[in-house]
Design an enzyme around this catalytic site. Structure first.
Site, PDB file in Angstrom:
ATOM      1  CB  CYS A   1       8.736  -0.209 -14.143  1.00 33.11           C
ATOM      2  SG  CYS A   1      10.363   1.024 -13.515  1.00 33.11           S
TER       3      CYS A   1
ATOM      4  CB  CYS B   1      -6.188  16.273  -4.735  1.00 27.13           C
ATOM      5  SG  CYS B   1      -7.236  15.903  -6.018  1.00 27.13           S
TER       6      CYS B   1
HETATM    7 ZN   LIG Z   1      11.450   0.934 -14.622  1.00 21.10          ZN
END
Ligand SMILES: [Zn+2]
Length: 393
Positions: free
Chosen positions: A298, A315
């Site tokens: 993750c 950005c």
């Molecule tokens: Zn993780």
């Protein structure tokens, strides 16, 4: 029926045994009980496509009489397998049975009375889902691809994808997902269109400056494809709305350029086990990967804590070559479609990078961290500090 036809029928009847509708119904019930690995017979509907789409016996496969010799060996490769054939009235299936015997099939049965008798007995039948004429034309290039086909197109039409942001990455992603016929697109974006967006955010245009991006996106996408329902959220993703908003969707496309949202989304998506197709761009470089909960790393496996604000340019501060988010956003759309159709090798545990100046794609392996604070063995994605919390400290 003329004399010659009658003679052909008489001979076919001598060679091809017949079951009545009640026998087929009972055999199907037994087969259903035995489970998919223990199939006594294959039921083949030899009628024309328009007859099949009006309704057919559940579990039957469709091989029209006209294509029987060409398609049956692919549909039923084992010639020892019992094959039960049916048509509308029991005549075509008898002829088809004789043909199969000539082709070497050893155990062929024809259903007497056909589908007409089946319905007259009140037995169960199903009506297959069909595309409208417009859909048949619109998605013809998808249907031609075996890995997509009509079934895959229906899957896409039934799919729901949430796009976080209708900006540089969200624009090309959403544009192509809508063209591909992904039936529901959720778009969350609280910003309005500005002139400086138009260098890359192709869902919007000059006349939409000042409009909400999510609403501008909805207009563009629904004009492109009326099959697509666009759900707009004119708000920012935060602790109060994230779990409710993502709950409705199959896949989340992350096109945000800010860290608080990435952490917030990561943790919420882990709890609900939703895959996140993550992309980011910086000047001439882009990258993407899929965070698939508990199957790959993750976001916190890679970056456990948010960086200090000074090290995290958005950005607006960093600048970006306008075409670059187009490339990364389209790769995100591609990975999303692969996930929805369960085809290919998704970018789980792999980070793809693109260097526009060098003209190079590269790949980095990413690994789950067993000590990850969110998805690790002792991790818990609830109540982890987000960027906003860190800022407040
Ligand atoms: Zn993780």
């Amino acid at each position: 029926m003329g004399d010659a036809s009658r003679e052909i029928m008489r001979k076919a009847r001598q060679r091809v045994p017949e079951w009545n509708a009640a026998q087929v119904n009972e055999a199907l019930a037994n087969q259903h009980e035995a489970g998919p690995d223990d199939q006594d017979f294959v039921l083949v509907d030899v009628r024309e496509k328009n007859e099949w789409t009006e309704g057919h016996i559940p579990g039957a496969i469709h091989v029209p009489r006209g294509y029987l010799e060409l398609q049956i060996e692919e549909a039923v490769p084992d010639k020892e397998q019992k094959v039960v054939l049916y048509c509308a009235g029991g005549v075509r299936s008898l002829m088809a049975g004789a043909t199969l015997q000539q082709m070497g099939y050893t155990d062929v049965v024809s259903m007497a009375g056909g589908f007409g008798q089946w319905k007259a007995n009140g037995f169960n039948f199903v009506k297959p889902r069909t595309m409208s004429e417009a859909q048949t034309k619109r998605y013809s290039r998808h249907v031609l691809v075996p890995e997509v086909g009509e079934a895959g197109q229906f899957k896409l039409l039934d799919s729901k994808v949430l796009l976080i942001g209708a900006g540089g990455l969200g624009s090309p992603s959403a544009y192509y997902l809508a063209a591909a016929g992904v039936g529901t697109l959720g778009i969350i974006d609280a910003d309005v269109v500005e002139e400086s967006n138009l260098q890359r955010q192709i869902l919007h245009n000059t006349s939409r400056i000042g409009q909400y991006k999510a609403e501008s996106a909805k207009q563009t996408l629904e004009q492109l494809n009326p099959d697509v329902k666009v759900v707009t959220y004119l708000e920012r993703l935060d602790e109060t709305n994230v779990s409710q908003i993502i709950a409705d969707y199959d896949v989340i496309v992350d096109g945000t350029d800010n860290f608080p949202t990435r952490y917030l989304l990561n943790d919420a998506a882990l709890i609900q086990r939703k895959p996140v197709v993550h992309g980011s761009v910086f000047r001439f470089e882009g990258q993407l990967t899929i965070f698939k909960p508990y199957e790959g790393p993750c976001y916190r496996c890679l970056f456990p804590e948010p960086p200090p604000p000074a090290l995290a340019p958005s950005c607006a501060e960093a600048g970006v070559l306008g075409v670059l988010p187009g490339i990364i956003g389209l790769l995100q759309a591609t990975e999303t479609i692969k996930l929805l159709l369960s085809i290919g090798d998704p970018l789980v545990g792999r980070l793809m990078t693109y260097d526009a100046l060098a003209g190079e794609f590269n790949e980095l392996k990413l690994f789950r961290d067993p000590n990850c604070p969110a998805c690790g063995e002792h991790g818990h994605p609830e109540n982890l500090p987000t960027y906003a919390d860190v800022c407040a400290l």
